[in-house]
Design an enzyme around this catalytic site. Structure first.
Site, PDB file in Angstrom:
ATOM      1  N   ALA A 109      24.459   9.278 -53.517  1.00 28.35           N
ATOM      2  CA  ALA A 109      23.105   8.739 -53.454  1.00 28.35           C
ATOM      3  C   ALA A 109      22.209   9.748 -54.169  1.00 28.35           C
ATOM      4  CB  ALA A 109      22.677   8.609 -51.993  1.00 28.35           C
TER       5      ALA A 109
ATOM      6  N   HIS B 117      24.207  -6.012 -50.853  1.00 24.35           N
ATOM      7  CA  HIS B 117      24.724  -4.628 -50.829  1.00 24.35           C
ATOM      8  C   HIS B 117      26.215  -4.563 -51.189  1.00 24.35           C
ATOM      9  CE1 HIS B 117      25.681  -0.861 -48.460  1.00 24.35           C
ATOM     10  NE2 HIS B 117      24.606  -0.491 -49.131  1.00 24.35           N
TER      11      HIS B 117
ATOM     12  N   LYS C  80      13.802  16.088 -59.726  1.00 26.78           N
ATOM     13  CA  LYS C  80      15.015  15.742 -60.489  1.00 26.78           C
ATOM     14  C   LYS C  80      15.715  14.526 -59.867  1.00 26.78           C
ATOM     15  CE  LYS C  80      15.628  20.572 -61.681  1.00 26.78           C
ATOM     16  NZ  LYS C  80      16.570  21.688 -61.774  1.00 26.78           N
TER      17      LYS C  80
ATOM     18  N   SER D 223      18.945   0.103 -54.339  1.00 29.21           N
ATOM     19  CA  SER D 223      19.008  -0.167 -52.903  1.00 29.21           C
ATOM     20  C   SER D 223      17.575  -0.216 -52.386  1.00 29.21           C
ATOM     21  CB  SER D 223      19.884   0.857 -52.176  1.00 29.21           C
ATOM     22  OG  SER D 223      19.220   2.058 -52.010  1.00 29.21           O
TER      23      SER D 223
HETATM   24  P1  NAI Z   1      28.147  12.813 -50.359  1.00 25.24           P
HETATM   25  O1  NAI Z   1      26.958  13.686 -50.283  1.00 25.24           O
HETATM   26  O2  NAI Z   1      29.040  12.749 -49.184  1.00 25.24           O
HETATM   27  O3  NAI Z   1      29.036  13.246 -51.602  1.00 25.24           O
HETATM   28  C1  NAI Z   1      28.474  13.345 -52.902  1.00 25.24           C
HETATM   29  C2  NAI Z   1      29.530  13.797 -53.888  1.00 25.24           C
HETATM   30  O4  NAI Z   1      29.851  15.148 -53.669  1.00 25.24           O
HETATM   31  C3  NAI Z   1      30.832  13.027 -53.783  1.00 25.24           C
HETATM   32  O5  NAI Z   1      31.290  12.717 -55.067  1.00 25.24           O
HETATM   33  C4  NAI Z   1      31.775  14.002 -53.104  1.00 25.24           C
HETATM   34  O6  NAI Z   1      33.120  13.810 -53.473  1.00 25.24           O
HETATM   35  C5  NAI Z   1      31.255  15.309 -53.636  1.00 25.24           C
HETATM   36  N1  NAI Z   1      31.584  16.444 -52.763  1.00 25.24           N
HETATM   37  C6  NAI Z   1      31.230  16.595 -51.468  1.00 25.24           C
HETATM   38  N2  NAI Z   1      31.704  17.766 -50.998  1.00 25.24           N
HETATM   39  C7  NAI Z   1      32.360  18.362 -52.017  1.00 25.24           C
HETATM   40  C8  NAI Z   1      33.046  19.600 -52.175  1.00 25.24           C
HETATM   41  N3  NAI Z   1      33.181  20.451 -51.165  1.00 25.24           N
HETATM   42  N4  NAI Z   1      33.577  19.876 -53.348  1.00 25.24           N
HETATM   43  C9  NAI Z   1      33.484  19.001 -54.392  1.00 25.24           C
HETATM   44  N5  NAI Z   1      32.842  17.821 -54.325  1.00 25.24           N
HETATM   45  C10 NAI Z   1      32.296  17.518 -53.144  1.00 25.24           C
HETATM   46  O7  NAI Z   1      27.733  11.323 -50.771  1.00 25.24           O
HETATM   47  P2  NAI Z   1      26.401  10.531 -50.412  1.00 25.24           P
HETATM   48  O8  NAI Z   1      25.344  10.882 -51.387  1.00 25.24           O
HETATM   49  O9  NAI Z   1      26.116  10.708 -48.972  1.00 25.24           O
HETATM   50  O10 NAI Z   1      26.838   9.021 -50.662  1.00 25.24           O
HETATM   51  C11 NAI Z   1      27.761   8.407 -49.774  1.00 25.24           C
HETATM   52  C12 NAI Z   1      28.107   7.018 -50.202  1.00 25.24           C
HETATM   53  O11 NAI Z   1      26.973   6.181 -50.096  1.00 25.24           O
HETATM   54  C13 NAI Z   1      28.585   6.834 -51.643  1.00 25.24           C
HETATM   55  O12 NAI Z   1      29.822   6.162 -51.573  1.00 25.24           O
HETATM   56  C14 NAI Z   1      27.544   5.934 -52.286  1.00 25.24           C
HETATM   57  O13 NAI Z   1      28.079   5.037 -53.256  1.00 25.24           O
HETATM   58  C15 NAI Z   1      27.060   5.185 -51.102  1.00 25.24           C
HETATM   59  N6  NAI Z   1      25.726   4.598 -51.294  1.00 25.24           N
HETATM   60  C16 NAI Z   1      25.643   3.254 -51.529  1.00 25.24           C
HETATM   61  C17 NAI Z   1      24.418   2.643 -51.651  1.00 25.24           C
HETATM   62  C18 NAI Z   1      24.325   1.193 -51.946  1.00 25.24           C
HETATM   63  O14 NAI Z   1      23.219   0.663 -51.898  1.00 25.24           O
HETATM   64  N7  NAI Z   1      25.393   0.501 -52.249  1.00 25.24           N
HETATM   65  C19 NAI Z   1      23.169   3.408 -51.528  1.00 25.24           C
HETATM   66  C20 NAI Z   1      23.374   4.826 -51.348  1.00 25.24           C
HETATM   67  C21 NAI Z   1      24.621   5.381 -51.204  1.00 25.24           C
END
Ligand code: NAI
Length: 349
Positions: A176, A116, A224, A140
């Site tokens: 994600a 990871h 999607k 993942s």
């Molecule tokens: P999230 O839902 O918190 O955010 C998604 C996107 O929306 C981000 O780019 C954020 O900046 C943007 N955003 C949120 N609120 C906003 C607003 N008010 N205005 C403008 N943009 C806004 O992110 P999520 O989907 O929960 O993912 C969290 C983390 O999990 C990420 O860093 C991702 O890389 C990581 N992840 C890593 C995995 C792995 O296997 N390495 C697997 C799944 C997720």
């Protein structure tokens, strides 16, 4: 409670080093985890340390990997992670992609056989801080129902993007392909909070608000998000000859075995397109345009993508990074891990 960024990083590094990572690998892993907490991405920060520590201590991460970078074409390559720590492998692979894109205009680098790698915007921001566009995506473990399905097939397969502006900021996306990342469920568990009923389903396929009852996550926007997860699996798994779909190893199974996850970095050099200055100026302009869009009822301002994290960074710089008390207690204790992750049910506590 609040902690200074350097103190948090040092606690994480010490724990991972004690668990068995060498100093360099522990340092990069701690940097990636602190990066996440410092942006408010708590799902991928210190909350993960105990899991990593358990996997490292049980031999499921190669602590002495034979990392190899293989250039496979003028703008392509494969980084062999040899079952090693994902954070450092993905970082070193992005270094190669940056070098290549500076020369060739673009670079596509696969990273294979890694564990990871955390919040993957860490790697896209590496590219953006060099004046380049960074894109990254990774596999993942299978925990997401395909659209119309009652069993998990794909992982939460995240996608990240970062592009530099002319004033030192970046416009970023890091998501994600599920309504929420699995780490958000873990975070809710650690805070003993319930979750919205749109995030996940229980063992009957019914929506659940209890983070302890989650049996699979839901993709964003039905077919999607399902399609995006497929794309990520094809590009970061099938393209690299790795296990794919529900054959991707689970995070919580066989903690003594190396994982074979894949990640793909794409770097684009604006110098080979509109030119760096023009590109960066336009990114600054689009960020400003977005901030000036009339807000909808209930919103005070339209934020450019990633600005929510920039706001948290500023707050935490001033007041320290917010950390859950139990996690802090674990980090400063002598305990390496409590043997709580190594079981066959990824969704159980
Ligand atoms: P999230 O839902 O918190 O955010 C998604 C996107 O929306 C981000 O780019 C954020 O900046 C943007 N955003 C949120 N609120 C906003 C607003 N008010 N205005 C403008 N943009 C806004 O992110 P999520 O989907 O929960 O993912 C969290 C983390 O999990 C990420 O860093 C991702 O890389 C990581 N992840 C890593 C995995 C792995 O296997 N390495 C697997 C799944 C997720």
């Amino acid at each position: 409670m609040r902690l200074k960024s350097e103190d948090l990083k040092s606690l994480i590094k010490t724990k991972l080093h004690k668990a068995g990572l060498n100093e360099e690998h522990a340092d990069v892993a701690a940097d990636v985890l602190t990066f996440a907490d410092a942006r408010g991405i708590h799902s991928h920060g210190a909350v993960r340390v105990e899991y990593y520590a358990e996997r490292i201590a049980k031999g499921g991460i190669n602590t002495n990997p034979d990392f190899k970078f293989e250039k496979t074409g003028p703008a392509s390559g494969v980084f062999h992670g040899d079952g090693g720590n994902g954070h450092i492998a993905a970082k070193l692979a992005m270094d190669e992609a940056i070098k290549m894109a500076k020369e060739s205009g673009v670079a596509i680098i696969g990273v294979r056989d890694i564990s990871h790698s955390g919040a993957i915007s860490y790697f896209t921001e590496q590219a953006a801080s060099e004046g380049l566009i960074g894109i990254s995506m990774c596999q993942s473990d299978p925990m997401v129902v395909p659209f119309g399905g009652a069993e998990p097939y794909y992982g939460t397969n995240p996608i990240a993007f970062a592009a530099p502006s002319s004033d030192g900021r970046m416009i970023t996306l890091d998501m994600a392909t599920t309504v929420q990342a699995w780490g958000k469920i873990l975070h809710a568990r650690s805070k003993k909070e319930s979750i919205p009923d749109t995030w996940a389903v229980d063992s009957n396929g019914e929506p659940t608000t209890d983070p302890l009852n989650v049996n699979a996550l839901l993709p964003i926007a039905g077919p999607k998000g399902y399609g995006l997860a497929m794309m990520v699996d094809v590009l970061s798994g099938i393209l690299l000859g790795l296990p794919f779909g529900n054959k991707v190893s689970s995070m919580y199974e066989d903690l003594s075995e190396y994982r074979k996850l894949g990640q793909l970095h794409i770097v684009i050099n604006p110098a080979f397109f509109t030119g760096i200055a023009n590109f960066k100026n336009s990114i600054t302009e689009t960020m400003s345009d977005l901030n000036q869009i009339k807000p909808a009822p209930g919103f005070s301002k339209v934020l450019y993508p990633g600005q929510n994290n920039d706001i948290v960074i500023e707050d935490y710089k001033e007041n320290g990074i917010e950390i859950v008390e139990d996690i802090y207690e674990y980090l400063k204790s002598d305990v390496i891990h409590n043997n709580q992750y190594d079981h066959k049910n990824p969704f159980a506590e």
